[in-house]
Design an enzyme around this catalytic site. Structure first.
Site, PDB file in Angstrom:
ATOM      1  N   ASP A 101       0.875  -1.177   0.000  1.00 24.02           N
ATOM      2  CA  ASP A 101       0.000   0.000   0.000  1.00 24.02           C
ATOM      3  C   ASP A 101       0.909   1.223   0.000  1.00 24.02           C
ATOM      4  O   ASP A 101       2.114   1.124   0.254  1.00 24.02           O
ATOM      5  CB  ASP A 101      -0.891  -0.008   1.257  1.00 24.02           C
ATOM      6  CG  ASP A 101      -1.793   1.220   1.320  1.00 24.02           C
ATOM      7  OD1 ASP A 101      -2.300   1.657   0.264  1.00 24.02           O
ATOM      8  OD2 ASP A 101      -1.993   1.770   2.421  1.00 24.02           O
ATOM      9  N   SER A 102       0.303   2.380  -0.255  1.00 20.90           N
ATOM     10  CA  SER A 102       1.056   3.630  -0.182  1.00 20.90           C
ATOM     11  C   SER A 102       1.519   3.898   1.250  1.00 20.90           C
ATOM     12  O   SER A 102       2.316   4.805   1.464  1.00 20.90           O
ATOM     13  CB  SER A 102       0.166   4.786  -0.624  1.00 20.90           C
ATOM     14  OG  SER A 102      -0.920   4.903   0.275  1.00 20.90           O
ATOM     15  N   GLY A 127      -2.883   9.148  -3.715  1.00 21.22           N
ATOM     16  CA  GLY A 127      -4.153   9.631  -4.259  1.00 21.22           C
ATOM     17  C   GLY A 127      -4.110  10.989  -4.932  1.00 21.22           C
ATOM     18  O   GLY A 127      -5.004  11.332  -5.699  1.00 21.22           O
ATOM     19  N   CYS A 143      -4.476  -1.295  -1.947  1.00 22.28           N
ATOM     20  CA  CYS A 143      -4.615   0.149  -2.132  1.00 22.28           C
ATOM     21  C   CYS A 143      -5.582   0.371  -3.297  1.00 22.28           C
ATOM     22  O   CYS A 143      -5.328  -0.119  -4.410  1.00 22.28           O
ATOM     23  CB  CYS A 143      -3.238   0.718  -2.457  1.00 22.28           C
ATOM     24  SG  CYS A 143      -3.222   2.466  -2.885  1.00 22.28           S
ATOM     25  N   THR A 150      -6.230   3.122  -4.813  1.00 21.90           N
ATOM     26  CA  THR A 150      -5.648   4.045  -5.792  1.00 21.90           C
ATOM     27  C   THR A 150      -4.709   3.302  -6.739  1.00 21.90           C
ATOM     28  O   THR A 150      -4.745   3.510  -7.962  1.00 21.90           O
ATOM     29  CB  THR A 150      -4.886   5.172  -5.061  1.00 21.90           C
ATOM     30  OG1 THR A 150      -5.719   5.678  -4.019  1.00 21.90           O
ATOM     31  CG2 THR A 150      -4.510   6.277  -5.995  1.00 21.90           C
ATOM     32  N   CYS A 159     -10.904   3.552   0.302  1.00 20.46           N
ATOM     33  CA  CYS A 159      -9.472   3.717   0.564  1.00 20.46           C
ATOM     34  C   CYS A 159      -9.146   2.841   1.762  1.00 20.46           C
ATOM     35  O   CYS A 159      -9.891   2.846   2.758  1.00 20.46           O
ATOM     36  CB  CYS A 159      -9.166   5.184   0.866  1.00 20.46           C
ATOM     37  SG  CYS A 159      -7.488   5.477   1.464  1.00 20.46           S
ATOM     38  N   THR A 160      -8.055   2.075   1.662  1.00 19.90           N
ATOM     39  CA  THR A 160      -7.765   1.105   2.725  1.00 19.90           C
ATOM     40  C   THR A 160      -7.311   1.758   4.035  1.00 19.90           C
ATOM     41  O   THR A 160      -7.225   1.087   5.057  1.00 19.90           O
ATOM     42  CB  THR A 160      -6.708   0.082   2.257  1.00 19.90           C
ATOM     43  OG1 THR A 160      -5.542   0.797   1.798  1.00 19.90           O
ATOM     44  CG2 THR A 160      -7.246  -0.774   1.138  1.00 19.90           C
ATOM     45  N   HIS A 161      -7.036   3.054   3.999  1.00 22.80           N
ATOM     46  CA  HIS A 161      -6.739   3.755   5.259  1.00 22.80           C
ATOM     47  C   HIS A 161      -8.021   4.006   6.064  1.00 22.80           C
ATOM     48  O   HIS A 161      -7.974   4.131   7.287  1.00 22.80           O
ATOM     49  CB  HIS A 161      -6.090   5.121   4.985  1.00 22.80           C
ATOM     50  CG  HIS A 161      -4.631   5.060   4.618  1.00 22.80           C
ATOM     51  ND1 HIS A 161      -4.192   4.569   3.418  1.00 22.80           N
ATOM     52  CD2 HIS A 161      -3.522   5.470   5.298  1.00 22.80           C
ATOM     53  CE1 HIS A 161      -2.857   4.670   3.365  1.00 22.80           C
ATOM     54  NE2 HIS A 161      -2.430   5.212   4.496  1.00 22.80           N
TER      55      HIS A 161
HETATM   56  N1  DGL Z   1      -4.659   3.202   0.960  1.00 21.03           N
HETATM   57  C1  DGL Z   1      -4.676   3.936  -0.274  1.00 21.03           C
HETATM   58  C2  DGL Z   1      -5.973   3.635  -1.024  1.00 21.03           C
HETATM   59  O1  DGL Z   1      -6.614   2.622  -0.726  1.00 21.03           O
HETATM   60  C3  DGL Z   1      -4.384   5.357   0.061  1.00 21.03           C
HETATM   61  C4  DGL Z   1      -4.158   6.204  -1.082  1.00 21.03           C
HETATM   62  C5  DGL Z   1      -3.197   7.326  -0.889  1.00 21.03           C
HETATM   63  O2  DGL Z   1      -2.039   7.078  -0.556  1.00 21.03           O
HETATM   64  O3  DGL Z   1      -3.622   8.452  -1.193  1.00 21.03           O
HETATM   65  O4  DGL Z   1      -6.375   4.320  -1.936  1.00 21.03           O
END
Ligand code: DGL
Length: 259
Positions: free
Chosen positions: A10-11, A43, A73, A75, A183-185
């Site tokens: 993930d990011s 994102g 993620c 995105t 978004c996974t966050h």
């Molecule tokens: N967890 C990422 C997602 O699901 C976060 C995106 C980001 O870094 O902006 O989109």
């Protein structure tokens, strides 16, 4: 090959919400989690930058011997997964906003999607929305600033609450009955969201579905780890390891990487 790890990236720390679902469904599986926090948020970046970062993460995980890669993620999935699937031989699992179940079950015919700009502007998101949410009011909201605050460990901060309040307003005005977390966050914000939303609004995220899909794909490729010895779960970040440790309840070691 069956005992090789599942690679997850993930990011940043958000994809751990997916890792938790995978680990709970498939406790035997070894995993390597890669948090590209130094480059978060994805994102707000353009498609090519998201593709390049996704390639970099994928190659790192393939070099570690991963048998499958979970792009944890939204995105990265919506912008890069088709290219990753074309370029590499191993199976990829992605995550995208769960529009379909929300659209199918909505009684008010209005649903809200909270996601990044990169996800909401992607072709894949457009295709899925056109396919399943036809005739429904879809309130799309960019969660600007949320990923940055979560990456700083400010999950329970007033700043987050204020942003959420602002982002939910147009959704409440549209009388949504489903809120899709794209978004996974964002699953880490569910306690705050529950406090803020009227009880009849259901929150949907795709974490469990991704874990089930991972299991199905491993089975299909005869890659399930059948060993019953304790699994090895490794976590790497190029950002602040303390934030990642906290989100994992200090139960796992986190290593810092320069990648
Ligand atoms: N967890 C990422 C997602 O699901 C976060 C995106 C980001 O870094 O902006 O989109």
């Amino acid at each position: 090959m069956q005992t090789n790890p599942i690679g997850i990236f993930d990011s940043g720390i958000g994809g751990t919400s997916i890792w938790k679902e995978i680990h709970s469904l498939l406790p035997n599986e070894n995993t390597i989690y890669l948090a590209d926090s130094a480059n978060a948020p994805y994102g707000i970046k353009g498609k090519q930058a998201i593709v390049d970062l996704s390639i970099k993460n994928t190659e790192y995980l393939i070099n570690q011997g991963c048998k499958i890669i979970v792009v944890a993620c939204n995105t990265a999935t919506t912008n890069a997964i088709s290219l990753l699937r074309k370029n590499y031989d191993i199976p990829f699992i992605g995550i995208e906003p769960a529009i379909k179940p929300a659209a199918l079950n909505s009684k008010t015919k209005a649903i809200g999607i909270l996601a990044t700009k990169g996800t909401l502007s992607s072709d894949l998101f457009y295709t899925t929305t056109s396919l399943y949410a036809h005739g429904l009011k879809v309130v799309e909201q960019v969660g600007e600033g949320l990923v940055e605050l979560i990456e700083m460990g400010k999950i329970n901060s007033e700043e987050i609450k204020m942003l959420l309040k602002e982002y939910l307003k147009p959704m409440l005005e549209a009388n949504i009955d489903y809120l899709v977390l794209g978004c996974t966050h964002y699953p880490y914000l569910i306690p705050q969201l529950i406090e803020m939303l009227p009880k009849h609004i259901k929150i949907i995220d795709s974490g469990e579905a991704v874990a089930r899909q991972t299991k199905a794909v491993l089975e299909k490729h005869h890659l399930l780890n059948l060993q019953t010895t304790k699994s090895k779960c490794e976590f790497y970040t190029n950002g602040n390891p303390e934030v990642l440790k906290t989100i994992l309840d200090n139960s796992f070691e986190v290593k810092t990487l320069d990648f």
